[in-house]
Design an enzyme around this catalytic site. Structure first.
Site, mmCIF file in Angstrom:
data_model
loop_
_atom_site.group_PDB
_atom_site.id
_atom_site.type_symbol
_atom_site.label_atom_id
_atom_site.label_comp_id
_atom_site.label_asym_id
_atom_site.label_seq_id
_atom_site.Cartn_x
_atom_site.Cartn_y
_atom_site.Cartn_z
ATOM 1 C CD GLU A 1 60.198 -11.539 6.905
ATOM 2 O OE1 GLU A 1 59.257 -12.494 6.505
ATOM 3 O OE2 GLU A 1 60.349 -10.468 5.940
ATOM 4 C CG HIS B 1 61.135 -6.353 3.631
ATOM 5 N ND1 HIS B 1 59.604 -6.087 2.682
ATOM 6 C CD2 HIS B 1 61.226 -7.294 4.366
ATOM 7 C CE1 HIS B 1 60.015 -7.754 2.922
ATOM 8 N NE2 HIS B 1 60.307 -8.065 3.959
ATOM 9 C CG HIS C 1 56.180 -6.517 -2.858
ATOM 10 N ND1 HIS C 1 56.129 -6.957 -4.527
ATOM 11 C CD2 HIS C 1 58.130 -6.195 -2.983
ATOM 12 C CE1 HIS C 1 57.454 -6.102 -5.027
ATOM 13 N NE2 HIS C 1 57.838 -5.957 -4.872
ATOM 14 N NE ARG D 1 63.334 -20.611 0.297
ATOM 15 C CZ ARG D 1 64.782 -20.542 0.432
ATOM 16 N NH1 ARG D 1 65.187 -21.513 -0.376
ATOM 17 N NH2 ARG D 1 65.490 -19.152 0.455
ATOM 18 C CE LYS E 1 64.493 -18.527 4.710
ATOM 19 N NZ LYS E 1 65.071 -17.259 4.334
ATOM 20 N NE ARG F 1 84.034 -20.520 -14.917
ATOM 21 C CZ ARG F 1 85.276 -20.770 -15.274
ATOM 22 N NH1 ARG F 1 86.128 -20.860 -14.819
ATOM 23 N NH2 ARG F 1 85.017 -19.429 -16.709
ATOM 24 C CE LYS G 1 63.718 -17.493 -2.289
ATOM 25 N NZ LYS G 1 63.329 -16.555 -2.546
ATOM 26 C CG ASN H 1 56.373 -15.686 -0.853
ATOM 27 O OD1 ASN H 1 57.350 -15.028 -0.346
ATOM 28 N ND2 ASN H 1 56.795 -16.502 -1.613
ATOM 29 C CG HIS I 1 56.266 -10.992 2.393
ATOM 30 N ND1 HIS I 1 56.546 -11.532 3.761
ATOM 31 C CD2 HIS I 1 57.973 -10.187 2.465
ATOM 32 C CE1 HIS I 1 57.503 -11.726 3.989
ATOM 33 N NE2 HIS I 1 58.772 -10.959 3.389
ATOM 34 C CD GLU J 1 59.882 -18.799 -3.531
ATOM 35 O OE1 GLU J 1 61.101 -18.618 -2.663
ATOM 36 O OE2 GLU J 1 59.557 -18.423 -3.504
HETATM 37 N N1 LIG Z 1 68.481 -13.731 1.052
HETATM 38 C C1 LIG Z 1 67.472 -13.377 1.164
HETATM 39 O O1 LIG Z 1 67.065 -15.012 1.338
HETATM 40 C C2 LIG Z 1 66.107 -12.704 1.921
HETATM 41 C C3 LIG Z 1 65.100 -12.672 3.266
HETATM 42 C C4 LIG Z 1 64.570 -11.564 3.649
HETATM 43 C C5 LIG Z 1 65.299 -10.109 3.675
HETATM 44 N N2 LIG Z 1 66.419 -10.261 2.580
HETATM 45 C C6 LIG Z 1 67.120 -8.821 2.281
HETATM 46 O O2 LIG Z 1 67.720 -8.231 3.212
HETATM 47 C C7 LIG Z 1 67.669 -6.730 3.149
HETATM 48 C C8 LIG Z 1 67.423 -6.454 4.835
HETATM 49 O O3 LIG Z 1 68.090 -6.668 5.654
HETATM 50 P P1 LIG Z 1 68.102 -5.891 6.828
HETATM 51 O O4 LIG Z 1 66.739 -5.068 7.385
HETATM 52 O O5 LIG Z 1 69.032 -6.541 7.580
HETATM 53 O O6 LIG Z 1 68.529 -4.490 6.935
HETATM 54 P P2 LIG Z 1 70.586 -4.002 6.420
HETATM 55 O O7 LIG Z 1 71.294 -4.988 5.884
HETATM 56 O O8 LIG Z 1 69.767 -2.855 5.262
HETATM 57 O O9 LIG Z 1 70.589 -3.107 7.874
HETATM 58 C C9 LIG Z 1 69.511 -2.386 8.416
HETATM 59 C C10 LIG Z 1 70.536 -1.457 9.489
HETATM 60 O O10 LIG Z 1 71.144 -1.808 10.551
HETATM 61 C C11 LIG Z 1 72.365 -2.128 9.996
HETATM 62 N N3 LIG Z 1 72.878 -2.525 11.308
HETATM 63 C C12 LIG Z 1 72.867 -3.866 10.413
HETATM 64 N N4 LIG Z 1 73.775 -5.002 11.880
HETATM 65 C C13 LIG Z 1 73.713 -4.058 13.146
HETATM 66 C C14 LIG Z 1 74.483 -4.181 14.344
HETATM 67 N N5 LIG Z 1 74.515 -5.509 14.196
HETATM 68 N N6 LIG Z 1 74.543 -3.036 14.993
HETATM 69 C C15 LIG Z 1 74.019 -1.653 14.487
HETATM 70 N N7 LIG Z 1 73.422 -1.611 12.753
HETATM 71 C C16 LIG Z 1 73.693 -2.750 12.016
HETATM 72 C C17 LIG Z 1 72.988 -1.721 8.480
HETATM 73 O O11 LIG Z 1 74.322 -1.137 8.689
HETATM 74 C C18 LIG Z 1 71.946 -0.484 7.817
HETATM 75 O O12 LIG Z 1 72.048 0.114 8.335
HETATM 76 C C19 LIG Z 1 66.839 -6.379 1.791
HETATM 77 O O13 LIG Z 1 67.082 -5.858 1.059
HETATM 78 C C20 LIG Z 1 66.196 -7.661 2.144
HETATM 79 O O14 LIG Z 1 65.995 -8.620 0.434
HETATM 80 C C21 LIG Z 1 67.008 -11.289 1.897
HETATM 81 ZN ZN LIG Z 2 60.074 -10.574 4.228
#
Ligand SMILES: NC(=O)c1ccc[n+]([C@@H]2O[C@H](COP(=O)([O-])OP(=O)(O)OC[C@H]3O[C@@H](n4cnc5c(N)ncnc54)[C@H](O)[C@@H]3O)[C@@H](O)[C@H]2O)c1
Ligand SMILES: [Zn+2]
Length: 367
Positions: A190, A270, A257, A246, A232, A126, A148, A250, A253, A242
């Protein structure tokens, strides 16, 4: 000048610090211990980041007298699913010594790890505390702050999740040196977005330090991430769930998107889609007399200097429009879009028509 900096995210009793420094992973154990009453931590990471930094995280935790173990799942957005959460819960409930309500989850990786591990922490027993250790630039400047968490569903991205604020965020900028270049640029989209909506001086900084940033120079990265996290943090502190401002995050986006859905998530990153989405949104803002062309051109120049795409042929305006209407953020069939006027002046417009979207997309097809 010391490179190290700490940014506070003000959320009343849920406030936390984001600590940014080269080598910050060495302080992970002390950070977890400082949350109070923790006897152990479980590091959740992916198959790329675990082999690189898992041992460093565990060493720091054990040095702070915390029991520590690592659980890994296969890297990639395709694994951001409830099935992965389910299997991680199996692993988590099997670690020795067994977890209890005081166990802290450490999310070590990019945005996928942050989202998955954050959701595991939100629901295991929980709710367990989580410390975010972002290792991709996107996770450093965006996803690790704000609380999030979530996973994808067959019918759409990020449809299942929870708000679960971390107890702390630890950003070791040295980990970014192993990040593939395209992933670095992905996160920079971003950053440009943050500059456009809240901090024109951040755009100045990026323009003046492009080479150092693309080189992952530690000092530049601390400054870049510090400024982004501050933006942020301020937006989130203002509007945690949001309901208002917030949504400014977007920017780029709505159409971005729709482009991701249209061409397929595997076919575009992305950040690339957001880059195109900002160009399209700016075209609409200029045509409505909100934004000066000089500002639109400037944002475009910055994106180009960061190797982000600003043109994309072959997009079907009707298809993009149809997808925009089904956006999670659309309300009652009306399409909402964030437009930037003068830099740092943002408004949500809920009167976007099919013709507007077609005109905005025109910006992506020009020579
Ligand atoms: N929660 C939120 O507020 C929020 C906001 C924006 C995006 N997101 C989410 O984030 C995700 C995208 O994140 P991302 O771009 O980091 O993708 P990801 O986590 O897939 O990382 C990208 C790639 O880089 C690799 N990697 C990460 N750090 C590394 C390092 N230091 N050295 C070598 N390789 C490394 C990962 O293994 C992966 O292959 C999406 O799913 C998106 O929906 C969430
Ligand atoms: Zn984004």
């Amino acid at each position: 000048m010391t490179m190290e900096r700490t940014v506070r995210v003000e959320l009343g009793p849920q406030s936390y610090d984001v600590h940014i420094a080269p080598g910050a992973l060495a302080e992970l154990g002390a950070t977890v211990a400082a949350l109070g009453s923790a006897t152990g931590a479980v590091v959740i990471t992916d198959s790329n980041v675990g082999p690189l930094y898992g041992a460093r995280a565990v060493e720091s935790l054990r040095a702070a007298s915390l029991a520590a173990s690592v659980i890994e799942f296969p890297a990639g957005e395709v694994n951001k699913t409830l099935a992965t959460v389910d299997s991680l819960l199996d692993d988590l409930l099997a670690v020795a010594p067994p977890i209890d309500r005081n166990t802290v989850i450490v999310a070590l990786g990019g945005g996928v790890v942050g989202d998955v591990a954050g959701l595991v922490a939100a629901i295991a027993l929980r709710g367990l505390r989580v410390v975010q250790c972002p290792t991709s630039l996107l996770a450093c400047v965006d996803s690790s702050v704000g609380g999030k968490t979530g996973v994808d569903h067959a019918t759409g991205k990020n449809l299942i999740g929870a708000f679960h604020q971390p107890g702390a965020v630890v950003v070791d900028v040295e980990t970014l040196t192993t990040l593939p270049r395209e992933e670095l640029c992905n996160g920079l989209a971003e950053s440009v977005k943050h500059g456009a909506i809240r901090d024109a001086a951040l755009l100045d900084f990026i323009e003046a330090h492009v080479a150092d940033i693309l080189d992952c120079d530690a000092e530049s990265m601390c400054e870049l991430i510090g400024r982004n996290v501050a933006i942020k943090a301020a937006v989130v502190a203002d509007d945690e769930k949001e309901t208002g401002n917030r949504a400014h995050l977007n920017f780029g986006h709505t159409i971005g998107h729709a482009i991701e859905v249209c061409v397929g998530y595997d076919a575009i990153r992305h950040g690339e889609a957001v880059s195109l989405g900002m160009i399209a949104a700016n075209r609409l803002a200029v045509s409505r007399g909100l934004m000066a062309s000089a500002d639109a051109n400037r944002i475009e120049r910055v994106l180009v200097s960061l190797s982000l795409p600003v043109r994309r042929g072959g997009l079907d305006a009707d298809e993009i429009w149809a997808i925009c209407q089904h956006d999670k953020k659309a309300r009652g069939g009306k399409v909402r879009m964030v437009l930037v006027g003068a830099l740092e002046t943002v408004a949500i417009h809920d009167d976007i028509t099919a013709a507007d979207v077609a005109m905005a997309l025109g910006a992506l097809g020009e020579e």
